[in-house]
Write an enzyme that holds these catalytic residues in place. Structure first.
Site, PDB file in Angstrom:
ATOM      1  N   LYS A  13     -32.134   0.016 -40.907  1.00  0.00           N
ATOM      2  CA  LYS A  13     -31.627  -0.635 -39.706  1.00  0.00           C
ATOM      3  C   LYS A  13     -32.356  -0.108 -38.460  1.00  0.00           C
ATOM      4  CE  LYS A  13     -26.984  -1.597 -41.549  1.00  0.00           C
ATOM      5  NZ  LYS A  13     -25.529  -1.372 -41.350  1.00  0.00           N
ATOM      6  N   TYR A  53     -24.973 -11.518 -42.069  1.00  0.00           N
ATOM      7  CA  TYR A  53     -23.651 -10.905 -42.013  1.00  0.00           C
ATOM      8  C   TYR A  53     -22.529 -11.945 -41.950  1.00  0.00           C
ATOM      9  CZ  TYR A  53     -25.350  -6.068 -41.568  1.00  0.00           C
ATOM     10  OH  TYR A  53     -25.910  -4.828 -41.800  1.00  0.00           O
ATOM     11  N   PHE A  61     -15.617  -6.346 -35.363  1.00  0.00           N
ATOM     12  CA  PHE A  61     -16.874  -5.645 -35.061  1.00  0.00           C
ATOM     13  C   PHE A  61     -18.094  -6.550 -35.144  1.00  0.00           C
ATOM     14  CE2 PHE A  61     -15.929  -4.995 -39.603  1.00  0.00           C
ATOM     15  CZ  PHE A  61     -17.115  -5.414 -40.204  1.00  0.00           C
ATOM     16  N   ARG A  89     -26.569   1.829 -53.612  1.00  0.00           N
ATOM     17  CA  ARG A  89     -25.308   2.002 -52.868  1.00  0.00           C
ATOM     18  C   ARG A  89     -24.802   3.450 -52.992  1.00  0.00           C
ATOM     19  NH1 ARG A  89     -23.346  -2.079 -49.343  1.00  0.00           N
ATOM     20  NH2 ARG A  89     -21.654  -0.574 -49.285  1.00  0.00           N
ATOM     21  N   THR A  95     -19.755   3.460 -46.131  1.00  0.00           N
ATOM     22  CA  THR A  95     -20.156   2.705 -44.931  1.00  0.00           C
ATOM     23  C   THR A  95     -20.093   3.574 -43.673  1.00  0.00           C
ATOM     24  OG1 THR A  95     -19.326   0.673 -45.943  1.00  0.00           O
ATOM     25  CG2 THR A  95     -19.618   0.648 -43.554  1.00  0.00           C
ATOM     26  N   ARG A 106     -26.513   8.039 -45.654  1.00  0.00           N
ATOM     27  CA  ARG A 106     -25.633   7.978 -44.480  1.00  0.00           C
ATOM     28  C   ARG A 106     -24.981   9.334 -44.202  1.00  0.00           C
ATOM     29  NH1 ARG A 106     -23.063   2.077 -46.118  1.00  0.00           N
ATOM     30  NH2 ARG A 106     -24.444   0.779 -44.840  1.00  0.00           N
ATOM     31  N   ASN A 116     -25.244   3.295 -38.907  1.00  0.00           N
ATOM     32  CA  ASN A 116     -25.262   3.885 -40.251  1.00  0.00           C
ATOM     33  C   ASN A 116     -26.573   3.734 -41.025  1.00  0.00           C
ATOM     34  OD1 ASN A 116     -24.928   1.232 -40.846  1.00  0.00           O
ATOM     35  ND2 ASN A 116     -22.987   1.464 -41.962  1.00  0.00           N
ATOM     36  N   HIS A 119     -28.929  -0.538 -44.804  1.00  0.00           N
ATOM     37  CA  HIS A 119     -28.141  -1.597 -45.444  1.00  0.00           C
ATOM     38  C   HIS A 119     -28.582  -1.719 -46.899  1.00  0.00           C
ATOM     39  CE1 HIS A 119     -26.371  -5.544 -46.305  1.00  0.00           C
ATOM     40  NE2 HIS A 119     -27.514  -5.808 -46.905  1.00  0.00           N
ATOM     41  N   GLU A 132     -29.392 -12.475 -50.031  1.00  0.00           N
ATOM     42  CA  GLU A 132     -30.064 -11.693 -49.002  1.00  0.00           C
ATOM     43  C   GLU A 132     -31.578 -11.658 -49.217  1.00  0.00           C
ATOM     44  OE1 GLU A 132     -27.971  -7.936 -48.696  1.00  0.00           O
ATOM     45  OE2 GLU A 132     -26.075  -8.961 -48.284  1.00  0.00           O
TER      46      GLU A 132
END
Ligand code: CDP
Ligand code: MG
Length: 155
Positions: A13, A53, A61, A89, A95, A106, A116, A119, A132
């Site tokens: 990100k 998203y 948010f 993951r 998250t 993270r 964070n 992704h 995606e």
């Protein structure tokens, strides 16, 4: 693609890019044995952000998330390997970086839920990778090759 290869969408990100974490993140995934098969360094526009998203459209948010993800460049990637989605993951951690275990990306590089760093497609959402990956890449962007160390990675 070999039988054990699952392809997953991963993205550094804008905070990760600005904080100089691209190399560290790639290094972790690479050392784990995952195989990089596509990468695009790019700026996400609002339309792509909203689409990517879309599951969060109604969340409080959402607006901040869209501003955050379009606030600077990202590195979009596709990685392959056995159980790749779930393993990425696990390497990312929770998250919220404040809850993510030390040792996870993270948990090692973030402190704030809204910053964070990384992704990864949701392993519990079966259509997530395909959706995606096709948002960010064309079929011709994927490179088909075998990593030289594959016989030493998989039994
Ligand atoms: O990224 P991940 O799949 O772990 O979490 P998510 O629930 O799909 O949320 C997507 C992204 O929205 C998170 O990675 C955060 O950047 C952001 N988010 C937020 O800013 N505030 C929240 N309360 C939840 C998520
Ligand atoms: Mg998610």
């Amino acid at each position: 693609m070999a039988v054990e290869d699952e392809r997953t969408f991963v993205m550094v990100k804008p905070d990760g890019v600005h904080r100089g974490l691209i190399g560290e993140i790639i290094s972790r995934l690479e050392s784990r044995g995952l195989k990089l098969v596509a990468a695009k360094f790019m700026q996400i526009d609002r339309e792509l952000a909203e689409e990517h998203y879309s599951e969060h459209t109604d969340k409080p948010f959402f607006e901040e998330l869209i501003s955050f993800i379009t606030a600077g460049p990202v590195l979009a990637m596709a990685w392959e390997g056995a159980d790749a989605t779930r393993q990425v993951r696990r390497m990312m951690g929770e998250t919220d970086p404040a809850e993510a275990a030390p040792g996870t990306i993270r948990g090692d590089f973030g402190l704030d839920l809204g910053r964070n760093v990384i992704h990864g497609a949701d392993h519990e959402d079966v259509g997530a990778n395909e959706r995606e990956l096709s948002l960010f890449f064309e079929p011709a962007d994927f490179v088909d090759y075998e990593r030289n160390d594959e016989t030493w990675l998989y039994e």
